[in-house]
Design an enzyme around this catalytic site. Structure first.
Site, PDB file in Angstrom:
ATOM      1  N   ILE A  58       0.812  -1.201   0.000  1.00 30.01           N
ATOM      2  CA  ILE A  58       0.000   0.000   0.000  1.00 30.01           C
ATOM      3  C   ILE A  58       0.854   1.264   0.000  1.00 30.01           C
ATOM      4  O   ILE A  58       0.441   2.300  -0.515  1.00 30.01           O
ATOM      5  CB  ILE A  58      -0.979   0.006   1.192  1.00 30.01           C
ATOM      6  CG1 ILE A  58      -2.076   1.061   0.976  1.00 30.01           C
ATOM      7  CG2 ILE A  58      -0.248   0.215   2.510  1.00 30.01           C
ATOM      8  CD1 ILE A  58      -3.218   0.971   1.960  1.00 30.01           C
ATOM      9  N   GLY A 115       2.109  -4.138  11.662  1.00 29.80           N
ATOM     10  CA  GLY A 115       1.430  -4.433  10.410  1.00 29.80           C
ATOM     11  C   GLY A 115       1.467  -3.299   9.406  1.00 29.80           C
ATOM     12  O   GLY A 115       2.490  -2.612   9.247  1.00 29.80           O
ATOM     13  N   VAL A 116       0.340  -3.090   8.739  1.00 28.65           N
ATOM     14  CA  VAL A 116       0.241  -2.056   7.702  1.00 28.65           C
ATOM     15  C   VAL A 116       0.486  -0.675   8.284  1.00 28.65           C
ATOM     16  O   VAL A 116       1.157   0.162   7.670  1.00 28.65           O
ATOM     17  CB  VAL A 116      -1.137  -2.123   7.014  1.00 28.65           C
ATOM     18  CG1 VAL A 116      -1.343  -0.916   6.112  1.00 28.65           C
ATOM     19  CG2 VAL A 116      -1.262  -3.403   6.198  1.00 28.65           C
ATOM     20  N   ASP A 117      -0.054  -0.415   9.470  1.00 24.38           N
ATOM     21  CA  ASP A 117       0.129   0.898  10.087  1.00 24.38           C
ATOM     22  C   ASP A 117       1.603   1.190  10.316  1.00 24.38           C
ATOM     23  O   ASP A 117       2.093   2.294  10.032  1.00 24.38           O
ATOM     24  CB  ASP A 117      -0.639   0.954  11.405  1.00 24.38           C
ATOM     25  CG  ASP A 117      -0.714   2.352  11.990  1.00 24.38           C
ATOM     26  OD1 ASP A 117      -0.810   3.320  11.211  1.00 24.38           O
ATOM     27  OD2 ASP A 117      -0.700   2.481  13.227  1.00 24.38           O
ATOM     28  N   THR A 158      -8.215  -6.464  10.180  1.00 27.48           N
ATOM     29  CA  THR A 158      -8.050  -7.913   9.990  1.00 27.48           C
ATOM     30  C   THR A 158      -6.734  -8.447  10.555  1.00 27.48           C
ATOM     31  O   THR A 158      -6.511  -9.656  10.524  1.00 27.48           O
ATOM     32  CB  THR A 158      -8.127  -8.275   8.501  1.00 27.48           C
ATOM     33  OG1 THR A 158      -7.107  -7.572   7.777  1.00 27.48           O
ATOM     34  CG2 THR A 158      -9.489  -7.911   7.931  1.00 27.48           C
ATOM     35  N   GLY A 159      -5.878  -7.559  11.059  1.00 28.95           N
ATOM     36  CA  GLY A 159      -4.610  -7.989  11.634  1.00 28.95           C
ATOM     37  C   GLY A 159      -4.762  -8.321  13.107  1.00 28.95           C
ATOM     38  O   GLY A 159      -5.523  -9.206  13.485  1.00 28.95           O
ATOM     39  N   TYR A 197      -6.310  -6.856  15.340  1.00 32.24           N
ATOM     40  CA  TYR A 197      -7.645  -6.610  15.877  1.00 32.24           C
ATOM     41  C   TYR A 197      -8.562  -7.810  15.669  1.00 32.24           C
ATOM     42  O   TYR A 197      -9.649  -7.859  16.243  1.00 32.24           O
ATOM     43  CB  TYR A 197      -8.260  -5.361  15.263  1.00 32.24           C
ATOM     44  CG  TYR A 197      -7.735  -4.064  15.865  1.00 32.24           C
ATOM     45  CD1 TYR A 197      -6.581  -4.038  16.644  1.00 32.24           C
ATOM     46  CD2 TYR A 197      -8.390  -2.866  15.660  1.00 32.24           C
ATOM     47  CE1 TYR A 197      -6.101  -2.869  17.197  1.00 32.24           C
ATOM     48  CE2 TYR A 197      -7.927  -1.679  16.208  1.00 32.24           C
ATOM     49  CZ  TYR A 197      -6.781  -1.689  16.979  1.00 32.24           C
ATOM     50  OH  TYR A 197      -6.313  -0.522  17.527  1.00 32.24           O
TER      51      TYR A 197
END
Length: 254
Positions: free
Chosen positions: A11, A32-34, A119-120, A122
């Site tokens: 992303i 993760g993505v964050d 979806t990670g 959380y």
């Protein structure tokens, strides 16, 4: 009508105006993505986020994108922590996408990229989250280009299938297949879809009994008042208009 795509990739490398990050309430960055977005944007992203924190679940705030340029903004949204699916988790996740899209519209963005929110760590079930993400952005296509970005093949497949899933409804009274029902003054594209028989026009005024039906069958039965009905009928309406205009729903899967 713009495009909505399921994308497999990183992303932080998306060439879009806005990237959405699945943040925590502190907006200081996480895993993760964050974490990947914060590393790519640089330490100024956390500093800017801290000035706006806390951000409650389902809400969204925007900061500059800093080292992610040419991306202009990062939208931080906080997803729901999954418990058992009975604590309003679905509604919070819907709000993440809606709030982010509305904020992107305020920022005059032409393109936006979403991760698979919540979806990670959380723990939101991936298939359920993909369906909610796809249905929500399909019901509110207010940005010209919307990308749902997956980091792995499994999530990409779930998003791809959810974007491609047709919305179909059958009458609870007679069992006939229904079409979306539209009240208010229709735009020309909706009139064309109504002429083609894929949309029903309900007139300018809602029923006097206070209901707001969303569907109509060939026998003129009308029903549907929930927020879920509203999202599904909006998707069916957008799809019907796209088909009428020959635009193939505006959805693609690179």
């Amino acid at each position: 009508m713009g495009t909505i795509a399921a994308v497999l990739g990183d992303i932080t490398r998306q060439q879009v105006d806005i990237i959405v990050t699945a943040a925590n309430e502190s907006l200081l960055g996480g895993g993760g993505v964050d974490g990947a977005i914060h590393r790519a944007a640089g330490p100024e992203l956390a500093e800017a986020g801290a000035r706006l924190a806390p951000c409650l679940p389902g809400r969204a705030v925007a900061t500059p994108a800093f080292d992610l340029a040419p991306v202009r903004h990062v939208i931080h949204t906080v997803g729901p922590v999954w418990e058992d699916g009975e604590q309003g988790e679905d509604d919070v996740l819907v709000s993440c996408y809606v709030e982010s899209l509305l904020l992107a519209e305020e920022l005059e963005a032409g393109s936006i990229a979403f991760p698979a929110i919540a979806t990670g760590i959380y723990g939101f079930p991936a298939e359920r989250a993909a369906h909610i993400a796809a249905m929500t952005v399909r019901s509110l296509p207010i940005i010209d280009e919307i990308r749902l970005v997956a980091f792995d093949e499994q999530t990409h497949a779930l998003l791809r299938d959810a974007l491609a899933e047709p919305v179909e409804e059958w009458c609870p009274t007679c069992g006939e297949k229904a079409i979306p029902l539209l009240f208010g003054r229709p735009v020309e594209e909706a009139r064309q879809a109504a002429d083609a028989g894929s949309v029903a026009l309900g007139g300018c005024l809602l029923p006097e009994d206070g209901t707001e039906p969303r569907w109509q069958c060939p026998r003129q039965h009308r029903w549907g008042e929930s927020r879920r009905d509203q999202r599904r009928s909006q998707v069916a309406l957008h799809d019907a208009i796209a088909v009428t205009l020959g635009e193939d729903h505006g959805r693609s899967v690179p």
